[in-house]
Scaffold this motif. Structure first.
Motif, PDB file in Angstrom:
ATOM      1  N   LEU A  34       0.829  -1.202   0.000  1.00  0.00           N
ATOM      2  CA  LEU A  34       0.000   0.000   0.000  1.00  0.00           C
ATOM      3  C   LEU A  34       0.866   1.256   0.000  1.00  0.00           C
ATOM      4  CD1 LEU A  34      -2.796  -1.038   2.542  1.00  0.00           C
ATOM      5  CD2 LEU A  34      -2.877  -1.108   0.031  1.00  0.00           C
ATOM      6  N   THR A  35       1.957   1.205   0.749  1.00  0.00           N
ATOM      7  CA  THR A  35       2.874   2.347   0.790  1.00  0.00           C
ATOM      8  C   THR A  35       3.504   2.592  -0.574  1.00  0.00           C
ATOM      9  OG1 THR A  35       3.345   1.977   3.127  1.00  0.00           O
ATOM     10  CG2 THR A  35       4.966   3.256   1.894  1.00  0.00           C
ATOM     11  N   VAL A  36       3.944   1.530  -1.225  1.00  0.00           N
ATOM     12  CA  VAL A  36       4.566   1.661  -2.542  1.00  0.00           C
ATOM     13  C   VAL A  36       3.537   2.139  -3.570  1.00  0.00           C
ATOM     14  CG1 VAL A  36       5.729   0.395  -4.399  1.00  0.00           C
ATOM     15  CG2 VAL A  36       6.395   0.017  -2.039  1.00  0.00           C
ATOM     16  N   ALA A  37       2.303   1.663  -3.468  1.00  0.00           N
ATOM     17  CA  ALA A  37       1.250   2.133  -4.380  1.00  0.00           C
ATOM     18  C   ALA A  37       0.984   3.614  -4.150  1.00  0.00           C
ATOM     19  CB  ALA A  37      -0.023   1.324  -4.179  1.00  0.00           C
ATOM     20  N   ALA A  38       1.000   4.055  -2.905  1.00  0.00           N
ATOM     21  CA  ALA A  38       0.812   5.476  -2.600  1.00  0.00           C
ATOM     22  C   ALA A  38       1.969   6.296  -3.175  1.00  0.00           C
ATOM     23  CB  ALA A  38       0.692   5.696  -1.097  1.00  0.00           C
ATOM     24  N   GLU A  39       3.179   5.770  -3.104  1.00  0.00           N
ATOM     25  CA  GLU A  39       4.330   6.452  -3.719  1.00  0.00           C
ATOM     26  C   GLU A  39       4.128   6.557  -5.231  1.00  0.00           C
ATOM     27  OE1 GLU A  39       7.732   4.167  -2.483  1.00  0.00           O
ATOM     28  OE2 GLU A  39       7.511   4.797  -0.394  1.00  0.00           O
ATOM     29  N   GLY A  40       3.574   5.508  -5.825  1.00  0.00           N
ATOM     30  CA  GLY A  40       3.272   5.542  -7.254  1.00  0.00           C
ATOM     31  C   GLY A  40       2.263   6.624  -7.579  1.00  0.00           C
ATOM     32  N   CYS A  41       1.273   6.791  -6.713  1.00  0.00           N
ATOM     33  CA  CYS A  41       0.290   7.868  -6.903  1.00  0.00           C
ATOM     34  C   CYS A  41       0.975   9.230  -6.876  1.00  0.00           C
ATOM     35  CB  CYS A  41      -0.768   7.830  -5.800  1.00  0.00           C
ATOM     36  SG  CYS A  41      -1.905   6.461  -5.900  1.00  0.00           S
TER      37      CYS A  41
ATOM     38  N   GLY B  87       1.402  12.298  -9.621  1.00  0.00           N
ATOM     39  CA  GLY B  87       0.709  13.541  -9.296  1.00  0.00           C
ATOM     40  C   GLY B  87      -0.685  13.327  -8.726  1.00  0.00           C
ATOM     41  N   LEU B  88      -0.969  12.141  -8.241  1.00  0.00           N
ATOM     42  CA  LEU B  88      -2.276  11.814  -7.680  1.00  0.00           C
ATOM     43  C   LEU B  88      -2.180  11.783  -6.147  1.00  0.00           C
ATOM     44  CD1 LEU B  88      -3.135   8.944 -10.200  1.00  0.00           C
ATOM     45  CD2 LEU B  88      -4.037  11.281 -10.218  1.00  0.00           C
ATOM     46  N   ASP B  89      -1.870  12.939  -5.572  1.00  0.00           N
ATOM     47  CA  ASP B  89      -1.602  13.019  -4.141  1.00  0.00           C
ATOM     48  C   ASP B  89      -2.804  12.669  -3.272  1.00  0.00           C
ATOM     49  OD1 ASP B  89       0.980  13.760  -4.805  1.00  0.00           O
ATOM     50  OD2 ASP B  89       0.603  15.904  -4.575  1.00  0.00           O
ATOM     51  N   GLU B  90      -3.991  13.082  -3.668  1.00  0.00           N
ATOM     52  CA  GLU B  90      -5.183  12.743  -2.879  1.00  0.00           C
ATOM     53  C   GLU B  90      -5.423  11.239  -2.879  1.00  0.00           C
ATOM     54  OE1 GLU B  90      -8.754  15.442  -3.064  1.00  0.00           O
ATOM     55  OE2 GLU B  90      -7.610  16.200  -4.792  1.00  0.00           O
ATOM     56  N   LEU B  91      -5.192  10.609  -4.002  1.00  0.00           N
ATOM     57  CA  LEU B  91      -5.344   9.158  -4.080  1.00  0.00           C
ATOM     58  C   LEU B  91      -4.294   8.473  -3.209  1.00  0.00           C
ATOM     59  CD1 LEU B  91      -6.824   6.729  -5.226  1.00  0.00           C
ATOM     60  CD2 LEU B  91      -5.336   6.862  -7.240  1.00  0.00           C
ATOM     61  N   ALA B  92      -3.089   9.019  -3.178  1.00  0.00           N
ATOM     62  CA  ALA B  92      -2.040   8.454  -2.330  1.00  0.00           C
ATOM     63  C   ALA B  92      -2.490   8.430  -0.870  1.00  0.00           C
ATOM     64  CB  ALA B  92      -0.750   9.258  -2.473  1.00  0.00           C
ATOM     65  N   ALA B  93      -3.042   9.537  -0.410  1.00  0.00           N
ATOM     66  CA  ALA B  93      -3.511   9.610   0.977  1.00  0.00           C
ATOM     67  C   ALA B  93      -4.630   8.601   1.226  1.00  0.00           C
ATOM     68  CB  ALA B  93      -3.977  11.029   1.290  1.00  0.00           C
ATOM     69  N   LEU B  94      -5.512   8.447   0.260  1.00  0.00           N
ATOM     70  CA  LEU B  94      -6.616   7.504   0.421  1.00  0.00           C
ATOM     71  C   LEU B  94      -6.104   6.069   0.485  1.00  0.00           C
ATOM     72  CD1 LEU B  94     -10.101   7.716  -1.000  1.00  0.00           C
ATOM     73  CD2 LEU B  94      -8.884   5.569  -1.193  1.00  0.00           C
TER      74      LEU B  94
END
Length: 137
Positions: free
Chosen positions: A57-64, A68-75
């Motif tokens: 999940l952390t790596v997927a958030a880094e991918g977000c 440039g998908l920062d809100e998705l990263a937080a979600l």
């Protein structure tokens, strides 16, 4: 690189990531995001939270963030909250689909990033993808 060739190259990179291939940093970010995205969209946020390791999940958030998908990263980092109750899962599911109504949202973010930093992605070779040709060929 012409626009048509760039579009074909982006298609190859996208398809390669969906097949869990490609070793450039951009490929790895995209693959990590697509893995979690696929689970969320097919099985729901709670299933993604229990199916994925916290590191995934952390790596997927880094991918977000990379795309440039920062809100998705937080979600994505909040997905474990979906396991608390049905209402928590429904809330996260609704939030997810507000941010990502379909694959095109992620696809557009990827294409914008690929257009500006194509060197972050593994080179396309005809050996792996015979239907496509690089600019050198």
């Amino acid at each position: 690189m012409t626009q048509a060739l760039a579009s074909q190259a982006a298609e190859v990179v996208w398809s390669r990531a969906r097949a869990d291939l490609g070793n450039g940093p951009g490929d790895r970010h995209l693959r990590a995001l697509l893995l979690v995205h696929g689970i969320v969209t097919n099985c729901g946020p709670a299933h993604a939270a229990i199916s994925c390791e916290p590191a995934e999940l952390t790596v997927a958030a880094e991918g977000c963030r990379y795309l440039g998908l920062d809100e998705l990263a937080a979600l994505l980092l909040r997905l474990p909250d979906a396991t608390g109750s049905d209402s928590a899962e429904q809330r996260l599911d609704e939030e997810y689909y507000e941010l990502v109504p379909d694959d095109a949202t992620i696809r557009r973010a990827f294409e914008q990033r690929y257009a500006t930093t194509p060197d972050d992605f593994e080179e396309i070779t005809a050996r792996r993808f015979p239907r496509y040709h690089t600019a050198e060929k």
